[in-house]
Scaffold this active site. Sequence first.
Site, short mmCIF file in Angstrom:
data_model
loop_
_atom_site.label_atom_id
_atom_site.label_comp_id
_atom_site.label_asym_id
_atom_site.label_seq_id
_atom_site.Cartn_x
_atom_site.Cartn_y
_atom_site.Cartn_z
N TYR A 1 -1.58 -0.23 10.24
CA TYR A 1 -1.70 -0.83 8.91
C TYR A 1 -0.54 -0.39 8.03
CZ TYR A 1 -3.62 -1.49 4.17
OH TYR A 1 -3.82 -1.84 2.86
N SER B 1 0.85 -1.19 0.00
CA SER B 1 0.00 0.00 0.00
C SER B 1 0.88 1.23 0.00
CB SER B 1 -0.90 0.03 1.24
OG SER B 1 -1.55 1.28 1.38
#
Length: 257
Positions: free
Chosen positions: A166, A152
């Site tokens: 995250y 990501s």
Amino acid sequence: MSGPDIPATLQRVTVVTGGSRGIGAATALRLARAGHHVGIGYAHDEEAAARTAEAVRAAGGDAVTARVDTSDAEAVDGLFDTVRSAIGPVTGLVNNAGISGPLGRFTETAPEVMRRVVDVNVTGALLCARRALREMSTAHGGQGGAIVNVSSSAATLGSPGEYVHYAASKAAVDAMTVGLAKEFTGEGVRVNCVQPGSVLTGMHAAMGDPDRAWKKARTTPAGRPGEPEEIADAVAWLLSDEASYTSGAVLRVAGGL
């Protein structure tokens, strides 16, 4: 002249974790169109996984589905055993399964949420890569292959106020990509990574903000969220022979972020 890759006579069998929806489902279909057979790992949504498998078959590939908690080593072995038995020797892995937990400030994030995110996003990716490498590495009797990890853009942006835990887990995925590429490219397995930006998937609603992708678009140079198919195209290229000299790459697909 290209380097070592999957022999032309060997059918491409690729495991896609988190393959029932979103980027995973788009990737499974894109790979089917490129001649892959696909093993679809899913966590909960059996019906969605079945729909993805049906789409893969309609595109000309074979498909099998298997429920898996990627943080469980035995479950990971079960996924790969199922795919190998139903379709054939595995030649590729798309390490796509991932979770974020709800959006929020770091100090308000529950420890159990952090642990679960690390279990799935880091330990799960490592376990799946480990099993795939045992299948594909020439040092283990395999015929080579390729792994693409789905990270990501959060890995480098940090995601303050949203999900720092995250972001940290995805930075770990980037690090494992580089390390595994250096360790296994000489054994016939290329390892690369895609870093999506904000993409139109159901993940945003699961985080607690269904409109988040469009909100993030305001600060994205492209002025819009990405589509799952745009990430799938990047993954498919990294798995293809066109990327035969590409290993250890972390490819940003984030609209200019």
